[in-house]
Design a protein around this motif. Structure first.
Motif, PDB file in Angstrom:
ATOM      1  N   ARG A 141       1.759   2.113  -3.708  1.00 11.28           N
ATOM      2  CA  ARG A 141       0.692   2.822  -4.424  1.00 11.28           C
ATOM      3  C   ARG A 141       0.568   4.253  -3.938  1.00 11.28           C
ATOM      4  O   ARG A 141       0.384   5.173  -4.725  1.00 11.28           O
ATOM      5  N   PHE A 162       0.697   7.715  -6.154  1.00  8.06           N
ATOM      6  CA  PHE A 162      -0.365   8.724  -6.147  1.00  8.06           C
ATOM      7  C   PHE A 162       0.185  10.080  -5.740  1.00  8.06           C
ATOM      8  O   PHE A 162      -0.214  11.118  -6.279  1.00  8.06           O
ATOM      9  N   LEU A 194      -8.067   9.238   2.709  1.00  7.90           N
ATOM     10  CA  LEU A 194      -8.814   8.057   3.160  1.00  7.90           C
ATOM     11  C   LEU A 194      -7.871   6.894   3.418  1.00  7.90           C
ATOM     12  O   LEU A 194      -7.987   6.195   4.426  1.00  7.90           O
ATOM     13  N   PHE A 195      -6.890   6.683   2.523  1.00  8.06           N
ATOM     14  CA  PHE A 195      -5.997   5.535   2.675  1.00  8.06           C
ATOM     15  C   PHE A 195      -5.090   5.701   3.876  1.00  8.06           C
ATOM     16  O   PHE A 195      -4.577   4.715   4.401  1.00  8.06           O
ATOM     17  N   ARG A 196      -4.868   6.968   4.323  1.00  3.48           N
ATOM     18  CA  ARG A 196      -3.958   7.186   5.446  1.00  3.48           C
ATOM     19  C   ARG A 196      -4.633   6.956   6.780  1.00  3.48           C
ATOM     20  O   ARG A 196      -4.025   7.174   7.815  1.00  3.48           O
ATOM     21  N   ASN A 205      -8.863  14.769  -6.457  1.00  2.00           N
ATOM     22  CA  ASN A 205      -9.278  13.390  -6.231  1.00  2.00           C
ATOM     23  C   ASN A 205      -8.189  12.560  -5.587  1.00  2.00           C
ATOM     24  O   ASN A 205      -8.426  11.760  -4.682  1.00  2.00           O
ATOM     25  N   MET A 206      -6.933  12.742  -6.090  1.00  2.00           N
ATOM     26  CA  MET A 206      -5.815  11.987  -5.531  1.00  2.00           C
ATOM     27  C   MET A 206      -5.621  12.355  -4.066  1.00  2.00           C
ATOM     28  O   MET A 206      -5.409  11.494  -3.211  1.00  2.00           O
ATOM     29  N   SER A 246       0.828  -1.204   0.000  1.00  2.00           N
ATOM     30  CA  SER A 246       0.000   0.000   0.000  1.00  2.00           C
ATOM     31  C   SER A 246       0.864   1.257   0.000  1.00  2.00           C
ATOM     32  O   SER A 246       0.466   2.292  -0.524  1.00  2.00           O
ATOM     33  N   SER A 281      -8.912  18.728 -11.086  1.00  2.00           N
ATOM     34  CA  SER A 281      -9.838  17.712 -10.608  1.00  2.00           C
ATOM     35  C   SER A 281      -9.086  16.439 -10.220  1.00  2.00           C
ATOM     36  O   SER A 281      -9.365  15.825  -9.184  1.00  2.00           O
ATOM     37  N   LEU A 282      -8.089  16.059 -11.042  1.00  2.00           N
ATOM     38  CA  LEU A 282      -7.294  14.869 -10.742  1.00  2.00           C
ATOM     39  C   LEU A 282      -6.544  15.052  -9.435  1.00  2.00           C
ATOM     40  O   LEU A 282      -6.499  14.150  -8.586  1.00  2.00           O
ATOM     41  N   VAL A 302     -15.444  14.936   4.735  1.00  2.00           N
ATOM     42  CA  VAL A 302     -16.480  13.993   4.331  1.00  2.00           C
ATOM     43  C   VAL A 302     -17.823  14.378   4.949  1.00  2.00           C
ATOM     44  O   VAL A 302     -18.879  13.980   4.468  1.00  2.00           O
ATOM     45  N   ALA A 341      -7.838  13.582  -1.940  1.00  2.00           N
ATOM     46  CA  ALA A 341      -8.924  13.059  -1.113  1.00  2.00           C
ATOM     47  C   ALA A 341      -8.776  11.563  -0.896  1.00  2.00           C
ATOM     48  O   ALA A 341      -8.966  11.051   0.211  1.00  2.00           O
ATOM     49  N   GLY A 342      -8.432  10.832  -1.974  1.00  2.00           N
ATOM     50  CA  GLY A 342      -8.259   9.389  -1.859  1.00  2.00           C
ATOM     51  C   GLY A 342      -7.136   9.044  -0.907  1.00  2.00           C
ATOM     52  O   GLY A 342      -7.255   8.153  -0.062  1.00  2.00           O
ATOM     53  N   ARG A 343      -6.016   9.793  -0.997  1.00  2.00           N
ATOM     54  CA  ARG A 343      -4.865   9.501  -0.131  1.00  2.00           C
ATOM     55  C   ARG A 343      -5.211   9.748   1.329  1.00  2.00           C
ATOM     56  O   ARG A 343      -4.745   9.009   2.206  1.00  2.00           O
ATOM     57  N   TRP A 366      -9.916  14.669   7.361  1.00  2.00           N
ATOM     58  CA  TRP A 366     -10.684  13.809   6.460  1.00  2.00           C
ATOM     59  C   TRP A 366     -12.142  13.733   6.910  1.00  2.00           C
ATOM     60  O   TRP A 366     -13.066  13.853   6.101  1.00  2.00           O
TER      61      TRP A 366
END
Lengths: 251, 246
Positions: free
Chosen positions: B14, B18, B58-60, B51-52, B11, B47-48, B108, B54-56, B104
């Motif tokens: 990835r 990102f 969540l993964f953290r 998104n990256m 993880s 936008s990319l 959300v 925001a996603g990161r 985060w």
């Protein structure tokens, strides 16, 4: 704590936890709707679910390659039924991930003017085919194990003399005989599944999973609550197989 | 292909890809900001990047535990300076992750009434402190290496050659500087892991320096530094020899 660190280090494990949370949100959203909760709470839950879904799509960006590698490995299996089922299942999964990546590009705005509904339906079709093939493999393994178990039982106990049928029942098999046969088969099934937890878990997982594309494609609509519950159950089973690798069905 | 699959199945692998993409987008947005023809592309890149990011976040969500476990391990190191620096760095990273998780939850919509700006400042401060501690450790390791190299006979011979090659240098100060730089470069060349870690921490330092207002650079510098540090991170993950231990 140490096992959490090791678990967290795998990106697939993280994706499964987020999947479990996503379907828990789906289930929660359905329960809140039935219970008549405030619209703002429902909106928060559905926004959280959308955020997790999009982030999972981001996390899955490289998975087509993994599925193709798995298909390459599955071609070398010795059993022909397993070889067929697993290879085609992995290829379908690779196609599902490819469609999923296109959907991610559309949702983030990288590809403008994407027909999201069409691509979403496509991806769910590939997912459904992959699940059907996985279930076929499960049923095949189950049949092999049941035959094996039945043979070993017959070898252990001497065959009892079959009761001679009375004359007026010679045309159709009697109901008690059929019930006894059914009970025997059921007992065999339960014994085999109980002594093979990986097969049982895989069967349960695929059975739960199959309701998701069936609902989304409109083939067998069950509703948000049922889909959420099935998704949550299959995610939890999947996390279980990751935490205890001996529970994973091989190959 | 096999190596790529193995890298992305971690993880952390990835996440670094990102992060590199996120900062590459930030850099590209800065470079294209005045280009009126590419407004569409700039919007897509923005936008990319969002998104990256925001996603990161969540993964953290689980990384606080990782940092606390790392701090527990570094507390048992024998070298006192290393023990202090690394434990402080890991504890500050744990605090940074906690602030990040709160942010985060705010983004959300799970938590509503918190002061977002204050929490961003707090997370930047914790990140800044952890980077300063890591840099201190890097400087300590470099000094240790330099003393070790200076004692090495083979190196002394090389230095004699180097100093005698350039007779036109001024006598008093510059030979010392020349010798010092030569010693520094030789030490870093023989231990690329330290050099890479120092460069990564220096590049990373510009990000909180800009956000805290201590040294305001522009978005382009931040993007470039973030990209360089992410690429170094990917290289050290792909080649474990280049990773500084402990």
């Amino acid at each position: 704590m140490d096992s959490w660190v090791r678990f967290n280090a795998q990106s697939q494990a993280k994706e499964r936890v987020i999947r479990a949370a996503q379907y828990a949100c789906t289930l929660l959203g359905y329960t809140l709707q039935k219970g008549g909760a405030a619209a703002e709470l429902r909106k928060t839950v559905s926004q959280l679910e959308a955020h997790m879904s999009l982030s999972r799509k981001l996390l899955r960006l490289g998975n087509s390659v993994e599925a193709l590698e798995a298909a390459k490995r599955a071609i070398h299996l010795s059993d022909s039924v397993l070889r067929l089922c697993l290879t085609i299942s992995h290829l379908n999964r690779a196609m599902y991930f490819a469609c999923d990546n296109v959907l991610w590009a559309g949702k983030t705005g990288l590809v403008s003017k994407l027909d999201q509904h069409k691509w979403s339906q496509r991806s769910f079709r590939y997912y459904l085919f992959a699940l059907i093939l996985n279930l076929t493999r499960d049923v095949y393994e189950l049949r092999l194990l049941i035959e094996c178990e039945a043979r070993s039982r017959a070898a252990r106990s001497p065959p009892s003399p079959s009761p001679t049928l009375p004359a007026d029942h010679s045309l159709s098999p009697s109901t008690p005989d059929m019930l006894a046969w059914l009970r025997r088969q059921l007992h065999l099934l339960v014994t085999v599944l109980y002594s093979n937890p990986p097969l049982l878990l895989d069967l349960l997982k695929n059975s739960c999973d199959i309701f998701i594309p069936l609902d989304r494609l409109g083939i067998y609509p069950t509703g948000q609550g049922f889909v959420g519950a099935c998704g949550l159950a299959s995610s939890v089973l999947s996390i279980l197989t990751m935490v205890h690798p001996w529970l994973k069905l091989k190959p | 292909m096999d190596a790529v699959v193995k890298f992305t199945s971690q993880s952390q692998g990835r996440d670094r890809i990102f992060r590199a993409t996120q900062y590459a987008c930030a850099l590209s947005i800065y470079l294209l900001r005045n280009d009126s023809e590419r407004k569409n592309l700039v919007a897509k890149l923005k936008s990319l990047e969002t998104n990256m990011s925001a996603g990161r976040k969540l993964f953290r969500l689980g990384n606080t535990v990782n940092s606390i476990e790392a701090a527990k391990r570094t507390m048992q190191l024998s070298d006192r300076v290393l023990c202090l620096c690394l434990t402080a760095a890991n504890m500050n990273r744990a605090l940074y992750f906690i602030c990040d998780n709160v942010l985060w939850a705010r983004s959300v919509g799970l938590i509503r009434d918190i002061d977002k700006e204050r929490w961003i400042l707090n997370s930047s401060r914790c990140y800044f402190l952890s980077l300063v501690m890591s840099l201190t450790r890097d400087i300590y390791v470099v000094l240790q290496l330099m003393t070790q190299t200076a004692r090495d006979k083979h190196f002394r011979q090389k230095m004699e050659l180097q100093l005698n090659e350039s007779p036109e240098v001024a006598e008093a100060v510059v030979p010392h500087l020349d010798a010092f730089l030569f010693l520094l470069l030789e030490s870093l060349k023989s231990h690329p892991a330290v050099a890479l870690d120092t460069l990564k921490n220096i590049c990373d330092l510009f990000i909180p320096l800009d956000r805290l207002g201590i040294y305001k650079s522009n978005a382009g510098v931040v993007g470039c530094c973030g990209l360089i540090s992410s690429v170094i991170g990917i290289v050290t993950l792909a080649q474990p020899k280049l990773r500084l231990k402990p």
